[in-house]
Enzyme design. Structure first.
Site, mmCIF file in Angstrom:
data_model
loop_
_atom_site.group_PDB
_atom_site.id
_atom_site.type_symbol
_atom_site.label_atom_id
_atom_site.label_comp_id
_atom_site.label_asym_id
_atom_site.label_seq_id
_atom_site.Cartn_x
_atom_site.Cartn_y
_atom_site.Cartn_z
ATOM 1 C CG ASP A 140 -6.340 -13.487 15.640
ATOM 2 O OD1 ASP A 140 -5.976 -14.659 15.804
ATOM 3 O OD2 ASP A 140 -5.719 -12.511 16.113
ATOM 4 C CE1 TYR A 158 -0.605 -8.407 21.704
ATOM 5 C CE2 TYR A 158 -1.337 -10.605 21.083
ATOM 6 C CZ TYR A 158 -0.315 -9.714 21.352
ATOM 7 O OH TYR A 158 0.989 -10.114 21.265
ATOM 8 C CE LYS A 218 -1.790 -17.410 21.601
ATOM 9 N NZ LYS A 218 -0.461 -17.201 22.167
ATOM 10 C CE1 TYR A 260 3.852 -8.323 24.708
ATOM 11 C CE2 TYR A 260 3.766 -10.626 25.392
ATOM 12 C CZ TYR A 260 3.501 -9.639 24.467
ATOM 13 O OH TYR A 260 2.877 -9.966 23.298
#
Length: 399
Positions: free
Chosen positions: A223, A133, A250, A6
């Site tokens: 998600d 996202y 994560k 990014y």
């Protein structure tokens, strides 16, 4: 040379080099920093946790990785058994991969093939949320809705396969009326949309989605790569509304190793369980079920359970509300708080330009993006450390 994420490499600011980490702290050559973003929301137990370290060491002394193609091993079996007993409903069937993005890809592939296996090839469409996202692989980018990350897809033009809606019940019902016979799934980040701006919405929307998915034979996918393991204040949003497929990543490994799970219910699994070899799920990441990752994930879940992490998260939310509710500045659009997340949204991105260095100089690592200054701290943070993070955010506006 590292190609950093990014970032425009030509103009990027030099990253801070970390020499050591312990608890909630990162150490550079000249600063001790509270990691207010938990290394992209994953390091929930903090750094250098002795029990997590030992889980890795003990497994490495046996073997670090064995493929799941034609082989299996105890860490993967035990983690599957643990998730089967720990997750709600009949979310019993674990497919492993090596990142959250890939795990969402797997979920979308499952949903499409589930419809094909059932003789419904017209169900090629995905319903998703505005500002979604779900990762940076190609199908997750298509399901996402954030041009700041996924503008490259403009090269392909508008997608014929994804419909995006706001988190409004009216829009949800209208989408099902129009597309229900062509949808294979509804994919959502439940309760909290992360990289799309830390947007928060009510559980009633998810309850209505569950009803509509049941009525029209559409799979509901959560998600929970970012929201799982307590980040919303719930263990999982799936404890409130049960999806057909749950995606974890994560914090699954306490932030130690990249690993993810796409967990399906019996209905989905049975859609593939057949004498026909063409109905098999043809997917297989090399490092799925990695033994080190499974071992540390088991220990991470044990810590979450035995040390009552939900109480820790409730305390984080309580302190955050005490410190942030009532704080205002003309440049702030909104302050949002949910569980272990706080977000300060400003009207103009220029308002928070320079905040990262400001925070660094005050002993806090932060990574604001676009219009959003936020914190998602490790759950083991002490009150005075959390207050330091929040005071730093407020001090930026008091300059």
């Amino acid at each position: 040379m590292i190609w950093y994420p990014y970032e425009q490499m030509k103009t990027m600011k030099a990253p801070y080099e970390i020499l050591d980490a312990d608890g909630v702290y990162l150490f550079t050559k000249d600063q001790k920093l509270i990691d207010s973003v938990s290394s992209w929301w994953s390091v929930i137990h903090g750094y250098k946790h002795p029990e997590l370290n030992q889980a890795i060491i003990s497994q490495a002394e046996k073997f670090s990785h064995v493929m799941l193609g034609g082989l299996t091993h105890a860490p993967a079996l035990k983690l599957s058994e643990k998730l089967q007993s720990w997750l709600p409903g009949d979310l019993d069937y674990c497919f492993y991969s090596d990142s959250g993005s890939v795990a969402v890809e797997v979920a979308l592939k499952m949903a499409l093939q589930y419809s094909m296996n059932r003789g419904e090839p017209q169900r090629t469409m995905i319903l998703a949320l505005e500002h979604a996202y779900h990762g940076d692989t190609f199908k997750t980018m298509e399901a996402g809705d954030d041009e700041d990350y996924h503008f490259v897809l403009k090269a392909y033009g508008p997608s014929r396969y994804v419909v995006h809606i706001p988190t409004k019940t009216e829009a949800l019902e209208e989408a099902f009326r129009e597309y229900h016979d062509r949808l294979n799934c509804f994919l959502v980040e439940p309760l909290l949309q992360g990289a799309g701006g830390m947007r928060m919405y009510d559980v009633s929307f998810l309850k209505r989605a569950r009803e509509l998915c049941d009525r029209y034979g559409v799979l509901l996918i959560f998600d929970e790569v970012a929201t799982g393991f307590g980040r919303t204040g719930n263990r999982f949003a799936a404890d409130l509304v049960l999806p057909d497929i749950l995606v974890l990543g994560k914090a699954l490994t306490g932030g130690y190793i990249g690993h993810a799970a796409t967990v399906a219910n019996k209905k989905v699994f049975d859609g593939f369980y057949d004498d026909n070899p063409g109905h098999a799920l043809m997917h297989g990441p090399t490092f799925m079920g990695n033994a080190l990752a499974c071992s540390v994930a088991l220990k991470s879940i044990e810590l979450f359970e035995t040390q009552d992490y939900l109480s820790k998260i409730r305390r984080i939310e309580e302190i955050t509300r005490r410190e942030m509710e009532g704080f205002s500045d003309p440049r702030i659009r909104e302050i949002r708080i949910m569980g272990g997340c706080v977000c300060v949204e400003v009207d103009d991105p220029a308002v928070i330009k320079g905040y990262q260095q400001f925070a660094y100089e005050r002993g806090v690592f932060s990574r604001p993006f676009l219009k959003y200054m936020y914190a998602m701290v490790p759950y083991v943070i002490k009150e005075e450390e959390l207050v330091q993070v929040l005071d730093t955010m407020k001090a930026w506006f008091a300059r």
